[in-house]
Scaffold this active site. Structure first.
Site, PDB file in Angstrom:
ATOM      1  N   GLY A 173       0.289   6.228   2.057  1.00  0.00           N
ATOM      2  CA  GLY A 173      -0.836   6.519   3.107  1.00  0.00           C
ATOM      3  C   GLY A 173      -1.140   5.500   4.028  1.00  0.00           C
ATOM      4  O   GLY A 173      -1.528   5.857   5.261  1.00  0.00           O
ATOM      5  N   GLY A 228      -5.436   9.668   0.816  1.00  0.00           N
ATOM      6  CA  GLY A 228      -4.857   8.548   0.237  1.00  0.00           C
ATOM      7  C   GLY A 228      -4.535   7.405   1.208  1.00  0.00           C
ATOM      8  O   GLY A 228      -3.218   6.788   1.067  1.00  0.00           O
ATOM      9  N   ALA A 229      -5.089   7.494   2.320  1.00  0.00           N
ATOM     10  CA  ALA A 229      -4.850   6.580   3.372  1.00  0.00           C
ATOM     11  C   ALA A 229      -5.325   5.056   3.414  1.00  0.00           C
ATOM     12  O   ALA A 229      -5.019   4.330   4.151  1.00  0.00           O
ATOM     13  CB  ALA A 229      -5.445   7.069   4.590  1.00  0.00           C
ATOM     14  N   GLY A 272      -0.570   2.068   0.120  1.00  0.00           N
ATOM     15  CA  GLY A 272       0.694   2.372  -0.259  1.00  0.00           C
ATOM     16  C   GLY A 272       1.214   3.309   0.797  1.00  0.00           C
ATOM     17  O   GLY A 272       1.143   2.985   2.020  1.00  0.00           O
ATOM     18  N   TYR A 274       3.726  15.531 -14.526  1.00  0.00           N
ATOM     19  CA  TYR A 274       3.724  14.795 -13.020  1.00  0.00           C
ATOM     20  C   TYR A 274       5.008  15.656 -12.233  1.00  0.00           C
ATOM     21  O   TYR A 274       4.604  16.036 -11.287  1.00  0.00           O
ATOM     22  CB  TYR A 274       4.168  13.524 -13.264  1.00  0.00           C
ATOM     23  CG  TYR A 274       4.424  12.556 -11.887  1.00  0.00           C
ATOM     24  CD1 TYR A 274       3.468  12.674 -11.072  1.00  0.00           C
ATOM     25  CD2 TYR A 274       5.660  12.153 -11.526  1.00  0.00           C
ATOM     26  CE1 TYR A 274       3.719  11.908 -10.118  1.00  0.00           C
ATOM     27  CE2 TYR A 274       6.009  11.429 -10.480  1.00  0.00           C
ATOM     28  CZ  TYR A 274       4.807  11.534  -9.645  1.00  0.00           C
ATOM     29  OH  TYR A 274       5.230  10.852  -8.319  1.00  0.00           O
TER      30      TYR A 274
END
Length: 308
Positions: free
Chosen positions: A26, A20-21, A24, A173
């Site tokens: 990441g 997830g880079a 946000g 979650y």
């Protein structure tokens, strides 16, 4: 302690993989590690968004920035990405299990797992286990798994892990975020028992502005949730600030094996990195081992290599 990105030790010659880079936490972690000299493998689902993020970071990077296609909602994609790392790089010093999804309507991964359990926990466990040989071969290697304050409200529903009988998006979650901490702690226990030097740690960002909040609102269309976020907005810190605990866990020499780091103010909602409490449910070794075994079984059913 007022630890910042300027305190990150030189990372020249090290290879870091961040899921997830492209946005946000990441993205900010990739920025900080590449600025410190690391070669950063930016694992992203969208090649287009990943390349846009890479271009954004190139100007400040001393190290390398390379895209690694990976869709965490498809275990075949995770396995292919792990193979690419083994084949093309042959080493890995840092794995930052950062990506995640938050509170969508019940959705399934490609293999039929509830999306939050599948992406936030199972896919990262699969990725980690497949990359362990590379990590173990590098002195000072670390695995950092990103959780959230939702861990404190979580419960592992062993009788309904996939929410097939009853699905509550926030409970699912919280379950996935508790699973993140349990995985990080159990991995550390197993590595220590084997006499290895690999460190496994967990971190959470507190309240940080990322794309998780607007995505959650859009997916559910809840006016109440949208209002709650507006009212809480003054408490939110930037993604760059929120990324500091995971960067501390990833690079600070004093970060402890099995440590858990988060913000130091307002009960962990914002501030500077510090050691923080672990959800009591994650401290039960029997429950951690049960989750590990069940997760291994689910991965093996999908022919994912899990030999650690």
């Amino acid at each position: 302690m007022r630890w910042t990105c300027q305190d990150i030790p030189d990372q020249s010659g090290r290879v870091a993989l961040i899921t997830g880079a492209n946005s946000g936490l990441g993205l900010e972690s990739a920025r900080a590690l590449a600025t410190a000299g690391a070669t950063v493998l930016m694992a992203c689902r969208s090649s287009r968004r990943g390349e846009q993020a890479r271009q954004q970071l190139l100007g400040s990077a001393r190290g390398g920035l390379e895209l690694l296609p990976m869709d965490l909602s498809d275990l075949a994609s995770v396995t292919a990405a792990a193979e690419t790392v083994r084949r093309d790089y042959g080493r890995l010093d840092l794995l930052l299990n950062n990506a995640g999804v938050m509170a969508p309507p019940r959705t399934l991964t490609r293999q039929g797992f509830e999306l939050q359990f599948g992406v936030n926990h199972l896919a990262h466990m699969a990725l980690t286990l497949q990359l362990l040989p590379l990590l173990r071969s590098q002195p000072g290697a670390r695995v950092v798994t990103v959780t959230s304050g939702a861990q404190y409200f979580g419960r592992i529903g062993f009788d309904d892990l996939q929410g097939e009988r009853r699905y509550d998006r926030w409970a699912a979650y919280s379950q996935s975020k508790l699973a993140n901490v349990m995985f990080a702690l159990e991995l550390q226990e197993r590595e220590a028992a084997a006499g290895g030097g690999l460190r496994s740690l967990a971190a959470h960002p507190g309240l940080a502005r990322t794309n998780l909040q607007p995505t959650s609102i859009a997916s559910h269309g809840s006016r109440i949730e949208a209002l709650a976020y507006r009212l809480m907005d003054p408490l939110f810190q930037s993604a760059a600030q929120g990324a500091l605990p995971q960067l501390y866990a990833a690079t600070a020499p004093e970060a402890e094996p099995g440590g858990h780091y988060g913000p130091d103010q307002l009960g962990g909602m914002r501030g500077w990195p510090t050691s923080c409490r672990i959800a009591p449910a994650a401290l039960d070794p029997a429950q951690r081992q049960r989750l590990w075994q069940r997760s291994e079984e689910l991965l093996q059913l999908q022919n994912v290599p899990v030999a650690a």
